[in-house]
Design a protein around this motif. Structure first.
Motif, mmCIF file in Angstrom:
data_model
loop_
_atom_site.group_PDB
_atom_site.id
_atom_site.type_symbol
_atom_site.label_atom_id
_atom_site.label_comp_id
_atom_site.label_asym_id
_atom_site.label_seq_id
_atom_site.Cartn_x
_atom_site.Cartn_y
_atom_site.Cartn_z
ATOM 1 N N GLY A 150 0.799 -1.215 0.000
ATOM 2 C CA GLY A 150 0.000 0.000 0.000
ATOM 3 C C GLY A 150 0.833 1.266 0.000
ATOM 4 N N ILE A 151 1.924 1.261 -0.788
ATOM 5 C CA ILE A 151 2.790 2.437 -0.825
ATOM 6 C C ILE A 151 2.855 2.994 -2.239
ATOM 7 C CG2 ILE A 151 4.195 1.671 1.122
ATOM 8 C CD1 ILE A 151 6.361 0.852 -0.842
ATOM 9 N N ASP A 152 3.362 4.200 -2.352
ATOM 10 C CA ASP A 152 3.475 4.902 -3.625
ATOM 11 C C ASP A 152 4.418 4.162 -4.577
ATOM 12 O OD1 ASP A 152 3.296 7.508 -5.264
ATOM 13 O OD2 ASP A 152 5.458 7.228 -4.983
ATOM 14 N N ALA A 153 4.043 4.116 -5.867
ATOM 15 C CA ALA A 153 4.848 3.396 -6.862
ATOM 16 C C ALA A 153 6.259 3.955 -6.964
ATOM 17 C CB ALA A 153 4.163 3.447 -8.224
ATOM 18 N N GLY A 154 6.396 5.278 -6.895
ATOM 19 C CA GLY A 154 7.721 5.893 -6.990
ATOM 20 C C GLY A 154 8.597 5.528 -5.809
ATOM 21 N N TYR A 155 8.005 5.519 -4.602
ATOM 22 C CA TYR A 155 8.742 5.159 -3.388
ATOM 23 C C TYR A 155 9.231 3.717 -3.468
ATOM 24 C CZ TYR A 155 9.604 4.615 1.683
ATOM 25 O OH TYR A 155 10.156 4.372 2.911
ATOM 26 N N LEU A 156 8.335 2.801 -3.894
ATOM 27 C CA LEU A 156 8.733 1.403 -4.022
ATOM 28 C C LEU A 156 9.822 1.248 -5.070
ATOM 29 C CD1 LEU A 156 8.411 -1.584 -3.403
ATOM 30 C CD2 LEU A 156 6.553 -1.673 -5.065
ATOM 31 N N SER A 157 9.714 1.970 -6.174
ATOM 32 C CA SER A 157 10.722 1.878 -7.231
ATOM 33 C C SER A 157 12.094 2.287 -6.712
ATOM 34 C CB SER A 157 10.312 2.749 -8.415
ATOM 35 O OG SER A 157 11.230 2.614 -9.475
ATOM 36 N N ARG A 158 12.145 3.323 -5.877
ATOM 37 C CA ARG A 158 13.438 3.759 -5.309
ATOM 38 C C ARG A 158 14.017 2.681 -4.397
ATOM 39 N NH1 ARG A 158 10.513 8.583 -5.098
ATOM 40 N NH2 ARG A 158 10.009 8.353 -2.886
ATOM 41 N N ILE A 159 13.152 2.044 -3.605
ATOM 42 C CA ILE A 159 13.627 0.971 -2.727
ATOM 43 C C ILE A 159 14.183 -0.183 -3.554
ATOM 44 C CG2 ILE A 159 12.891 -0.806 -1.080
ATOM 45 C CD1 ILE A 159 10.880 1.205 0.031
ATOM 46 N N LEU A 160 13.463 -0.570 -4.599
ATOM 47 C CA LEU A 160 13.903 -1.696 -5.421
ATOM 48 C C LEU A 160 15.208 -1.379 -6.148
ATOM 49 C CD1 LEU A 160 10.497 -2.938 -6.921
ATOM 50 C CD2 LEU A 160 11.723 -3.773 -4.904
ATOM 51 N N ARG A 161 15.359 -0.129 -6.605
ATOM 52 C CA ARG A 161 16.625 0.259 -7.255
ATOM 53 C C ARG A 161 17.784 0.156 -6.271
ATOM 54 N NH1 ARG A 161 13.674 4.417 -9.841
ATOM 55 N NH2 ARG A 161 14.434 5.946 -8.320
#
Length: 282
Positions: free
Chosen positions: A61-72
């Motif tokens: 349930g988090i923002d797509a941009g925030y998750l993308s930064r974590i995954l990067r």
């Protein structure tokens, strides 16, 4: 600014107390370099073979941009691999590397120790009251997920055909294998359907290996994309291994390309690889 209602104030007071107790206000969870959200990402991935990025975002349930930064960040640190799904190149999936699973293991071990320290001053009665109160909070706030019942069973009417149909480009080979299994009716051979809430979502067969009488052959292992990540593939493999041992085989082998979902399941299930051939002995 108006004063909050007494019940709102008490809930907020409890939240402040509990977040302080479990240490989530620190820069890293339990002294690790990971935030609470990052630790939760590791948790979700550690309990699955792989997971779609969109599914992971929905669970957290988090923002797509925030998750993308974590995954990067995790990818750069060697904790995970992000790639196109084998069944749909438009769908992105992520899975932890061995380094990522080790990082999660360290967090999990520390959380166990921290919880043990939290419970240490309480006697058995106090622990029971604490857990009962936590259960009450979860029930009251609606934490009542309906479990998905996974059953491994023999194929029902028409389901050998279902197994064949789910193998796409390899359908003709699957048909040959299934036809041989059905015709032989060998008690040392077996087939399983993974059933979720009454619907078939996976399959595996344990067959004789013509080239080696002491070795069984695990084949037609498949889990439907929508059901992946719940450990169903590992359960199917474990059932094949259990059956092979029970009927007197000394080993079981399977074929899977290196890096494929099947290969990862076999590796975690104690199989050793020689190219695309995976073998487990006992």
């Amino acid at each position: 600014m108006s004063e909050p209602a007494p019940v709102v104030a008490r809930v907020r007071e409890f939240n402040r107390f509990y977040t302080r107790v479990i240490g989530v206000l620190e820069a890293g969870v339990l002294g690790t370099p990971y935030s609470l959200t990052e630790a939760r990402v590791l948790f979700e991935l550690a309990h699955r073979d792989e997971m779609g990025v969109s599914e992971l975002r929905g669970v957290l349930g988090i923002d797509a941009g925030y998750l993308s930064r974590i995954l990067r960040r995790f990818s750069a640190d060697g904790l995970l691999v992000r790639e196109a799904a084998q069944d749909d190149g438009r769908r992105q999936v992520v899975r932890l590397t061995a380094q990522g699973r080790a990082a999660y293991g360290r967090i999990d071990d520390e959380q166990v120790r921290a919880t043990e320290r939290l419970l240490e001053p309480l006697d058995e009665d106090g622990r029971g009251q604490l857990v009962a109160a936590m259960d009450c909070i979860r029930r009251t706030l609606g934490d009542r997920p309906l479990p998905r019942t996974v059953v491994l069973r023999g194929p029902g009417p028409g389901e050998l055909g279902w197994i064949i149909s789910r193998h796409g480009a390899e359908e003709s080979e699957a048909a040959r294998v299934v036809a041989g299994f059905a015709c032989r009716a060998d008690p040392r051979e077996a087939a399983w359907i993974a059933d979720v809430d009454g619907e078939p979502v996976g399959s595996a067969l344990c067959l004789a290996d013509d080239s080696d009488p002491g070795t069984a052959r695990l084949t037609l292992l498949r889990v439907e994309p929508a059901a992946r990540g719940a450990g169903i593939g590992s359960r199917l493999v474990a059932e094949c291994v259990r059956h092979a041992r029970s009927v007197g085989y000394d080993a079981i082998s399977a074929q899977a390309p290196s890096g494929s979902p099947a290969a990862r399941i076999l590796g975690r299930s104690g199989f050793a690889s020689n190219g695309e051939v995976w073998t487990r002995r006992w």
